[in-house]
Design a protein around this motif. Structure first.
Motif, mmCIF file in Angstrom:
data_model
loop_
_atom_site.group_PDB
_atom_site.id
_atom_site.type_symbol
_atom_site.label_atom_id
_atom_site.label_comp_id
_atom_site.label_asym_id
_atom_site.label_seq_id
_atom_site.Cartn_x
_atom_site.Cartn_y
_atom_site.Cartn_z
ATOM 1 N N VAL A 33 -36.152 -17.876 -4.434
ATOM 2 C CA VAL A 33 -35.810 -16.434 -5.187
ATOM 3 C C VAL A 33 -36.891 -15.579 -4.583
ATOM 4 O O VAL A 33 -37.862 -15.891 -4.661
ATOM 5 N N ASP A 34 -36.021 -14.726 -4.290
ATOM 6 C CA ASP A 34 -37.203 -13.151 -3.953
ATOM 7 C C ASP A 34 -37.523 -12.350 -5.370
ATOM 8 O O ASP A 34 -37.855 -12.858 -6.149
ATOM 9 N N ASP A 35 -38.487 -11.359 -4.836
ATOM 10 C CA ASP A 35 -39.433 -11.030 -6.264
ATOM 11 C C ASP A 35 -38.126 -10.362 -7.756
ATOM 12 O O ASP A 35 -38.442 -9.797 -8.575
ATOM 13 N N LYS A 36 -36.696 -10.207 -7.435
ATOM 14 C CA LYS A 36 -36.029 -10.050 -8.160
ATOM 15 C C LYS A 36 -35.377 -10.811 -8.960
ATOM 16 O O LYS A 36 -34.654 -11.045 -9.537
ATOM 17 N N CYS A 37 -35.796 -12.347 -8.665
ATOM 18 C CA CYS A 37 -34.933 -13.465 -8.889
ATOM 19 C C CYS A 37 -33.481 -14.010 -7.763
ATOM 20 O O CYS A 37 -33.019 -14.919 -9.271
ATOM 21 N N HIS A 38 -33.897 -13.231 -7.404
ATOM 22 C CA HIS A 38 -32.308 -13.717 -6.426
ATOM 23 C C HIS A 38 -32.411 -14.684 -5.212
ATOM 24 O O HIS A 38 -33.556 -14.991 -4.678
ATOM 25 N N VAL A 39 -31.045 -15.332 -5.480
ATOM 26 C CA VAL A 39 -31.714 -16.499 -4.718
ATOM 27 C C VAL A 39 -31.588 -16.752 -3.056
ATOM 28 O O VAL A 39 -31.514 -15.689 -2.354
ATOM 29 N N ASP A 81 -24.957 -9.332 -12.652
ATOM 30 C CA ASP A 81 -24.823 -9.132 -11.362
ATOM 31 C C ASP A 81 -25.075 -8.724 -10.357
ATOM 32 O O ASP A 81 -24.708 -9.743 -9.860
ATOM 33 N N SER A 82 -26.144 -8.395 -10.538
ATOM 34 C CA SER A 82 -26.468 -8.038 -8.993
ATOM 35 C C SER A 82 -26.551 -9.564 -8.271
ATOM 36 O O SER A 82 -27.575 -9.580 -7.058
ATOM 37 N N PRO A 85 -24.607 -12.231 -5.288
ATOM 38 C CA PRO A 85 -24.157 -12.205 -3.770
ATOM 39 C C PRO A 85 -25.182 -13.006 -3.119
ATOM 40 O O PRO A 85 -24.155 -14.308 -2.801
ATOM 41 N N ALA A 86 -25.954 -13.707 -3.993
ATOM 42 C CA ALA A 86 -26.690 -14.463 -2.996
ATOM 43 C C ALA A 86 -26.148 -15.823 -3.522
ATOM 44 O O ALA A 86 -26.833 -16.630 -2.858
ATOM 45 N N LEU A 87 -26.192 -15.609 -4.624
ATOM 46 C CA LEU A 87 -25.772 -17.110 -5.193
ATOM 47 C C LEU A 87 -24.065 -17.513 -4.462
ATOM 48 O O LEU A 87 -24.349 -18.848 -4.356
ATOM 49 N N GLN A 88 -23.195 -16.313 -3.800
ATOM 50 C CA GLN A 88 -22.572 -16.757 -3.693
ATOM 51 C C GLN A 88 -22.452 -17.479 -2.398
ATOM 52 O O GLN A 88 -21.780 -18.480 -2.047
ATOM 53 N N LYS A 89 -23.397 -16.691 -1.715
ATOM 54 C CA LYS A 89 -24.454 -17.772 -0.223
ATOM 55 C C LYS A 89 -24.497 -18.499 -0.487
ATOM 56 O O LYS A 89 -23.991 -19.378 0.934
ATOM 57 N N MET A 90 -25.329 -19.016 -1.347
ATOM 58 C CA MET A 90 -25.971 -20.296 -1.527
ATOM 59 C C MET A 90 -24.777 -21.375 -1.262
ATOM 60 O O MET A 90 -24.567 -22.167 -1.095
ATOM 61 N N ARG A 153 -19.735 -16.669 -16.748
ATOM 62 C CA ARG A 153 -18.858 -15.871 -15.604
ATOM 63 C C ARG A 153 -19.357 -15.729 -14.149
ATOM 64 O O ARG A 153 -18.908 -15.161 -13.040
ATOM 65 N N ARG A 154 -20.572 -15.115 -14.317
ATOM 66 C CA ARG A 154 -20.906 -14.899 -13.154
ATOM 67 C C ARG A 154 -21.678 -16.213 -12.000
ATOM 68 O O ARG A 154 -20.690 -16.389 -11.212
ATOM 69 N N CYS A 155 -21.380 -17.664 -12.763
ATOM 70 C CA CYS A 155 -21.892 -18.753 -12.313
ATOM 71 C C CYS A 155 -20.003 -19.339 -11.302
ATOM 72 O O CYS A 155 -20.299 -18.795 -10.053
ATOM 73 N N LYS A 156 -19.326 -18.726 -12.151
ATOM 74 C CA LYS A 156 -17.676 -19.072 -11.612
ATOM 75 C C LYS A 156 -17.470 -18.057 -10.370
ATOM 76 O O LYS A 156 -16.777 -18.580 -9.537
ATOM 77 N N ASP A 157 -17.560 -16.932 -10.501
ATOM 78 C CA ASP A 157 -17.776 -15.816 -9.931
ATOM 79 C C ASP A 157 -17.641 -16.561 -8.548
ATOM 80 O O ASP A 157 -17.521 -15.601 -7.230
ATOM 81 N N ALA A 158 -19.063 -16.423 -8.414
ATOM 82 C CA ALA A 158 -20.287 -16.841 -7.207
ATOM 83 C C ALA A 158 -19.985 -18.368 -7.013
ATOM 84 O O ALA A 158 -19.698 -18.462 -5.247
ATOM 85 N N GLY A 159 -18.291 -18.825 -6.889
ATOM 86 C CA GLY A 159 -17.873 -20.555 -7.319
ATOM 87 C C GLY A 159 -18.369 -21.429 -6.844
ATOM 88 O O GLY A 159 -17.940 -22.509 -6.874
#
Ligand code: FMN
Ligand code: SF4
Length: 668
Positions: A33-39, A81-82, A85-90, A153-159
């Motif tokens: 994860v990056d410094d925002k804890c995004h994947v 919600d931020s 996008p990274a979750l979705q890319k994964m 809901r966010r996990c579902k949105d990410a696919g």
């Protein structure tokens, strides 16, 4: 006939179908994860590799639903919600391989690494983490319920295909459920109904936010294995209620921080140690029940499924050690599975020290994103036909070929030889002894440590598969150097115990031996029985040697000159070893300064403390420091080949460094 027909039988879980009955359990791996804890791509490629390996379902571990519940610093967040996008890319990169991909929803509660923790009641966790614990207010509990729903809901949105609520292992939800950690007097404490209220409110909120059809699994403990904890009868009572609440599956695990059986048991624990709990829960529900815990062999997984003890088998560490275990099992290539050895060092020990997770047996964990090209050269891409995976020949690799002479067939030597061969080099291994394995083979003789031999067996089988010749009983000499004429010599000759200089040691009437003498197969007569034995050294080798000797009915005293025991072991592995030593009555002294050995004993004092005299002893076993064996250096001037020292021959250290150094050199 299909190999493992029960494993490779699809299973319906809620509204989804998994292509087989193997799941990769959630593991908070603390990287990617990056410094925002995004994947980042690091986590993505770690999962891509495992999806390629053929597992049916897979979970991202440690998905944090609230900033105050982050379990470890480098885990993906789900509370903004931020993060989507990274979750979705994964997800987009992982799902093409046919895996059902989910996220585990985590709130650490009192087991979070954060200095300020929240929990149902202000009771600190009994082990592992320190810091202040504050009881949650009711409005905060309501807010957290919503956080679980929003995260889903966010996990579902990410696919993602599903989520798993983490209600086990002593984390927040489990803290509510267990009387050990919940002494609340309000609607969230006291009765079974009150203690499970938080969980049911979470399920309800998730269903509202993600829809009835979105599969929601739950991980519960069969038992906490702690005083006044959650018990199997509680799990059995809860299970049908969860089924009524339309939960997609139940994943039954065990243990909390500080429990007597650990959630992540080491090699001392039986394979499938938690299966009995899933089996019991399964009697009370018709939704799929998943079992987990020290199941690393497809044979055992198949047996569990065949006997109806569980519907799905979850594997954690076995898939760290070998992401391709499912495909290899399906193809019947069991000897090609790189085994987890249950050491807990590279994985859970590292992450609880807030370091990136890894694996002692598989140094590629966490580096998949960097090794993409190398893996392609080694021909590890996804294929339905494993032939491509196993028949790695020189045509696959474009780099220049060399002639490699590996000296020493211990773990480091064999690991290096294997990868050199896979990359198309010509390799010969010479080994002074009549067998392979070196010091690791000796360590695998100690009680409970047989699994260390599994990794040796793997490398041995691999060398055979790759037609690498091991010349046994042959120390390196001029003749071999001349006849093979290598471009490179890889020296993996290992290490040997150092003799300490202590007054009176060699004048003593006690027998003085080393741990190697004791463990050596050919040296069974060296093992005493009914004797009084002093072991010098409280590191890993000292303690496992003491355990071995004590198991032969000897009275054993360990003198450790350091202030702690076996620092080089993982806490989980050391815990079981210490329990075994306790059971056998081994007496341990640490912080010891040895004054002198006498004819039949030893005089020492504890630093800044009492003086002790142990008398009437028969034997002293030396197991303290190790020295690299490098006599081979004398051959360097006789050849133009480069000499590379790896493993203990470079510097005596843990197996983790031996294997990673060996594979590193083959790749360089
Ligand atoms: C590095 C590491 C991190 C883990 N993190 C989690 C986690 O976040 N959530 C969880 O439910 N279990 C976690 N576990 C436990 C595993 O999911 C699994 O239950 C345990 O390792 C026993 O299974 P195994 O013997 O197949 O590894 C973790 C295990 C390891 C090794
Ligand atoms: S570090 Fe040890 S226990 Fe953990 S996955 Fe690797 S081999 Fe298994």
């Amino acid at each position: 006939m299909t190999n493992f027909p029960h494993i490779f039988n699809p299973v319906k879980i809620g509204s989804m179908v998994s292509k087989n009955r193997l799941m990769m359990s959630a593991m908070s791996i603390n990287f990617g994860v990056d410094d925002k804890c995004h994947v980042t791509d690091q986590l993505t490629q770690y999962f891509v590799e495992r999806a390629k390996g053929g597992v049916g379902m897979m979970l991202v571990g440690g998905g944090s639903v609230h900033p105050g519940g982050q379990e470890l610093p480098d885990l993906p967040i789900l509370y903004e919600d931020s993060s989507i996008p990274a979750l979705q890319k994964m997800v987009e990169q992982v799902k093409p391989y046919g895996v059902k991909f989910g996220v585990q929803l985590m709130h650490g509660g009192r087991q979070s690494y954060l200095p300020q923790k929240v929990a149902p009641s202000p009771i600190p966790a009994p082990a592992v983490v320190k810091g202040e614990v504050r009881a949650l207010e009711v409005d905060e509990i309501k807010e957290l319920v919503e956080c679980f729903g929003n995260a889903t809901r966010r996990c579902k949105d990410a696919g993602f295909d599903f989520v798993e609520i983490h209600a086990a292992h002593g984390y927040l939800i489990n803290q509510f459920m267990s009387p050990n950690s919940n002494i609340r007097q309000d609607q969230y404490g006291g009765t079974f109904e009150n203690r499970t209220r938080f969980l049911f409110e979470i399920i309800e909120d998730i269903k509202i936010k993600a829809g009835e059809d979105f599969p929601v699994g739950i991980r519960i403990n069969g038992r906490d294995y702690i005083k006044n904890g959650w018990e199997l009868e509680d799990a059995v009572k809860l299970a049908p209620l969860l089924e009524q609440a339309k939960v997609a599956y139940l994943h039954v695990s065990g243990g909390v921080y500080g429990s007597t059986e650990l959630t992540i048991p080491s090699m001392y624990s039986a394979h499938g140690c938690f299966v009995y709990m899933a089996q019991e829960v399964k009697k009370h529900v018709s939704i799929p029940v998943i079992t987990v815990g020290r199941i690393k062999s497809p044979l055992l997984a198949e047996e569990i499924l065949r006997d109806g003890k569980a519907d799905v088998v979850s594997m954690g560490r076995a898939l760290l050690a070998d992401p391709y275990l499912p495909i290899k099992a399906q193809e019947g290539k069991l000897s090609e599975i790189r085994p987890c050895i249950g050491c807990c060092l590279g994985c859970i020990h590292a992450v609880l020290a807030k370091e990136p997770g890894g694996c002692v047996a598989n140094p590629d964990v966490g580096r998949e994103y960097k090794l993409k090209e190398e893996h392609q050269k080694e021909n590890r891409f996804f294929t339905n036909n494993l032939e491509k995976l196993s028949k790695t020949t020189s045509e696959n690799v474009s780099e220049q070929k060399s002639k490699i002479l590996v000296v020493g067939a211990g773990a480091a030597g064999m690991a290096a030889a294997r990868l050199f061969a896979i990359r198309g080099h010509k390799v010969v291994v010479v080994e002074k002894k009549q067998n392979s394995g070196g010091l690791l083979l000796l360590a695998s003789k100690a009680p409970g440590r047989g699994e260390l031999g599994d990794i040796l067996e793997f490398f041995k089988n691999e060398l055979q598969r790759l037609n690498v010749e091991i010349v046994y009983g042959k120390p390196l000499d001029e003749e071999i150097l001349k006849s093979f004429n290598p471009d490179k010599v890889v020296v993996a000759t290992g290490s040997m115990p150092d003799m300490p200089m202590v007054k009176g040691l060699f004048q003593s009437k006690m027998e003085v031996v080393t741990s190697v003498d004791i463990m050596e197969e050919s040296n069974q007569e060296a093992i005493p029985t009914g004797k009084k034995v002093i072991v010098i050294g409280g590191g890993m080798t000292g303690l496992i040697t003491a355990d071995y000797i004590a198991a032969q009915n000897n009275e054993v005293y360990v003198l450790n000159r350091k202030k702690s025991y076996a620092e080089e072991m993982s806490a989980n592995d050391r815990y079981y070893l210490r329990e075994s030593l306790k059971k056998r009555g081994v007496i341990l002294y640490k912080n010891v300064a040895i004054d002198k050995f006498t004819d039949r004993g030893v005089e020492f004092h504890i630093k800044d403390g009492e003086a002790v005299f142990i008398d009437g002893c028969d034997m002293v076993v030396i197991s303290e420091k190790y020295t690299p064996i490098r006599e081979i250096k004398k051959f360097e001037p006789l050849t133009s080949a480069d000499f590379h020292f790896i493993g203990d021959a470079k510097l005596p250290r843990h197996l983790m460094y031996c294997i990673s150094e060996a594979e590193e050199i083959a790749r360089s």
